[in-house]
Enzyme design. Structure first.
Site, mmCIF file in Angstrom:
data_model
loop_
_atom_site.group_PDB
_atom_site.id
_atom_site.type_symbol
_atom_site.label_atom_id
_atom_site.label_comp_id
_atom_site.label_asym_id
_atom_site.label_seq_id
_atom_site.Cartn_x
_atom_site.Cartn_y
_atom_site.Cartn_z
ATOM 1 N N CYS A 8 -24.986 26.065 -39.461
ATOM 2 C CA CYS A 8 -23.492 27.170 -39.774
ATOM 3 C C CYS A 8 -23.147 26.741 -40.558
ATOM 4 O O CYS A 8 -22.127 25.312 -40.317
ATOM 5 C CB CYS A 8 -22.907 27.739 -38.112
ATOM 6 S SG CYS A 8 -21.643 28.538 -38.648
ATOM 7 N N CYS A 11 -19.005 25.963 -38.485
ATOM 8 C CA CYS A 11 -19.424 25.225 -37.552
ATOM 9 C C CYS A 11 -18.652 24.200 -39.074
ATOM 10 O O CYS A 11 -17.611 22.770 -38.329
ATOM 11 C CB CYS A 11 -20.016 25.532 -37.001
ATOM 12 S SG CYS A 11 -20.318 26.399 -36.079
ATOM 13 N N HIS A 50 -18.106 29.016 -32.171
ATOM 14 C CA HIS A 50 -19.063 29.828 -32.716
ATOM 15 C C HIS A 50 -19.138 31.190 -32.009
ATOM 16 O O HIS A 50 -19.702 30.830 -31.043
ATOM 17 C CB HIS A 50 -20.214 28.718 -32.834
ATOM 18 C CG HIS A 50 -21.529 29.997 -33.763
ATOM 19 N ND1 HIS A 50 -21.427 29.469 -34.896
ATOM 20 C CD2 HIS A 50 -22.179 30.952 -33.077
ATOM 21 C CE1 HIS A 50 -22.917 30.081 -35.024
ATOM 22 N NE2 HIS A 50 -23.003 30.902 -34.094
ATOM 23 N N ASN A 91 -17.098 41.764 -42.066
ATOM 24 C CA ASN A 91 -17.945 42.302 -42.190
ATOM 25 C C ASN A 91 -19.259 42.067 -41.541
ATOM 26 O O ASN A 91 -19.149 40.901 -40.565
ATOM 27 C CB ASN A 91 -17.984 41.694 -43.507
ATOM 28 C CG ASN A 91 -17.738 42.165 -44.244
ATOM 29 O OD1 ASN A 91 -17.206 43.404 -44.941
ATOM 30 N ND2 ASN A 91 -17.435 41.226 -45.384
ATOM 31 N N GLY A 97 -23.234 43.522 -47.472
ATOM 32 C CA GLY A 97 -23.158 42.452 -47.452
ATOM 33 C C GLY A 97 -22.423 40.959 -46.413
ATOM 34 O O GLY A 97 -22.206 39.900 -47.168
ATOM 35 N N THR A 99 -22.667 37.285 -44.862
ATOM 36 C CA THR A 99 -24.035 36.569 -45.706
ATOM 37 C C THR A 99 -23.904 35.238 -44.945
ATOM 38 O O THR A 99 -24.838 34.014 -44.660
ATOM 39 C CB THR A 99 -23.173 35.633 -47.119
ATOM 40 O OG1 THR A 99 -21.801 35.699 -46.917
ATOM 41 C CG2 THR A 99 -23.137 37.286 -48.154
ATOM 42 N N HIS A 102 -20.500 33.159 -38.785
ATOM 43 C CA HIS A 102 -20.151 32.991 -37.909
ATOM 44 C C HIS A 102 -18.844 33.648 -37.885
ATOM 45 O O HIS A 102 -18.193 33.504 -39.205
ATOM 46 C CB HIS A 102 -19.933 31.384 -38.055
ATOM 47 C CG HIS A 102 -18.401 30.818 -37.733
ATOM 48 N ND1 HIS A 102 -18.864 29.214 -36.773
ATOM 49 C CD2 HIS A 102 -17.305 31.198 -37.082
ATOM 50 C CE1 HIS A 102 -17.717 29.024 -36.525
ATOM 51 N NE2 HIS A 102 -17.028 30.645 -36.391
ATOM 52 N N HIS A 104 -15.897 35.841 -39.185
ATOM 53 C CA HIS A 104 -14.797 35.312 -40.311
ATOM 54 C C HIS A 104 -14.185 36.776 -39.670
ATOM 55 O O HIS A 104 -14.804 37.833 -40.782
ATOM 56 C CB HIS A 104 -15.341 34.145 -40.995
ATOM 57 C CG HIS A 104 -16.353 35.212 -41.968
ATOM 58 N ND1 HIS A 104 -17.601 35.310 -41.543
ATOM 59 C CD2 HIS A 104 -16.768 35.902 -42.599
ATOM 60 C CE1 HIS A 104 -17.974 35.827 -42.305
ATOM 61 N NE2 HIS A 104 -17.906 36.346 -43.435
ATOM 62 N N HIS A 106 -12.028 38.489 -42.452
ATOM 63 C CA HIS A 106 -11.022 38.195 -44.980
ATOM 64 C C HIS A 106 -10.029 39.154 -44.422
ATOM 65 O O HIS A 106 -9.245 39.828 -44.434
ATOM 66 C CB HIS A 106 -11.622 39.027 -45.286
ATOM 67 C CG HIS A 106 -13.744 38.576 -45.537
ATOM 68 N ND1 HIS A 106 -13.557 37.820 -45.975
ATOM 69 C CD2 HIS A 106 -14.336 39.004 -44.947
ATOM 70 C CE1 HIS A 106 -15.252 37.903 -46.949
ATOM 71 N NE2 HIS A 106 -15.258 38.325 -45.059
HETATM 72 P P1 AMP Z 1 -19.329 37.628 -45.301
HETATM 73 O O1 AMP Z 1 -19.881 38.595 -46.977
HETATM 74 O O2 AMP Z 1 -18.305 38.813 -45.111
HETATM 75 O O3 AMP Z 1 -20.317 37.250 -44.693
HETATM 76 O O4 AMP Z 1 -18.546 36.449 -46.496
HETATM 77 C C1 AMP Z 1 -18.588 35.378 -46.841
HETATM 78 C C2 AMP Z 1 -17.574 34.575 -47.744
HETATM 79 O O5 AMP Z 1 -17.266 33.436 -47.404
HETATM 80 C C3 AMP Z 1 -17.715 34.644 -48.809
HETATM 81 O O6 AMP Z 1 -16.150 36.078 -49.176
HETATM 82 C C4 AMP Z 1 -17.585 33.936 -49.178
HETATM 83 O O7 AMP Z 1 -17.530 33.807 -50.692
HETATM 84 C C5 AMP Z 1 -17.273 33.453 -48.399
HETATM 85 N N1 AMP Z 1 -17.889 31.595 -48.517
HETATM 86 C C6 AMP Z 1 -18.889 31.000 -48.538
HETATM 87 N N2 AMP Z 1 -19.077 29.900 -48.123
HETATM 88 C C7 AMP Z 1 -18.175 29.401 -48.174
HETATM 89 C C8 AMP Z 1 -17.478 28.393 -48.868
HETATM 90 N N3 AMP Z 1 -17.653 26.851 -48.979
HETATM 91 N N4 AMP Z 1 -15.814 27.561 -48.887
HETATM 92 C C9 AMP Z 1 -14.957 29.110 -48.745
HETATM 93 N N5 AMP Z 1 -15.682 30.528 -48.556
HETATM 94 C C10 AMP Z 1 -17.024 30.293 -49.031
HETATM 95 ZN ZN ZN Z 2 -20.570 28.831 -36.630
#
Ligand code: AMP
Ligand code: ZN
Length: 120
Positions: A8, A11, A50, A91, A97, A99, A102, A104, A106
């Protein structure tokens, strides 16, 4: 630790194995700048533990979900956008969208945000 946790990204960020730009942290949460910001202020808040998504986090540990949201409010205060306004977003799934698996939060703000929902 399950294999999904070992793989992850967030993580690894919490552990410091992948670099990030810290914004706020406490005993249960960590907040860092999004690498691809979608607003002047774009910070991600994660629980150190996690949990796959917001629903799982709410079901497994509602107090920890509250910690994540309160950390988001603290980030807004620190970033000076508490009064001007900000958006808190989780999300879930492909249509949103999503990605990183874990949970999170925004934290978006620092300028007038666009409408959200259908593209364009
Ligand atoms: P989501 O689309 O809600 O899963 O958001 C994932 C977010 O993580 C996206 O806005 C990415 O720009 C951000 N992201 C991906 N890799 C990193 C990273 N290494 N450091 C900071 N943000 C990241
Ligand atoms: Zn995690």
């Amino acid at each position: 630790m399950s294999s999904s946790e070992a793989d992850c990204l967030f993580c690894k960020i919490v552990e410091g194995d992948v670099p990030s730009t810290p914004v706020y942290e406490n005993g249960t949460t960590y907040a860092f700048r999004d690498i691809n910001p979608q607003a002047r202020v774009h910070v991600l808040v994660v629980a150190r533990q996690h949990h796959e998504d917001a629903g799982a986090l709410a079901g497994d540990d509602p107090a920890l979900l509250a910690d994540v949201i309160l950390a988001g409010v603290e980030v807004a205060r620190q970033e000076g956008i508490e009064e001007s306004g900000y958006r808190l977003v989780f999300n879930t799934g492909d249509d949103a969208g999503r990605t990183v698996f874990h949970a999170h939060l925004h934290v978006l703000g620092g300028e007038q945000l666009g409408l959200f929902g259908r593209p364009g």
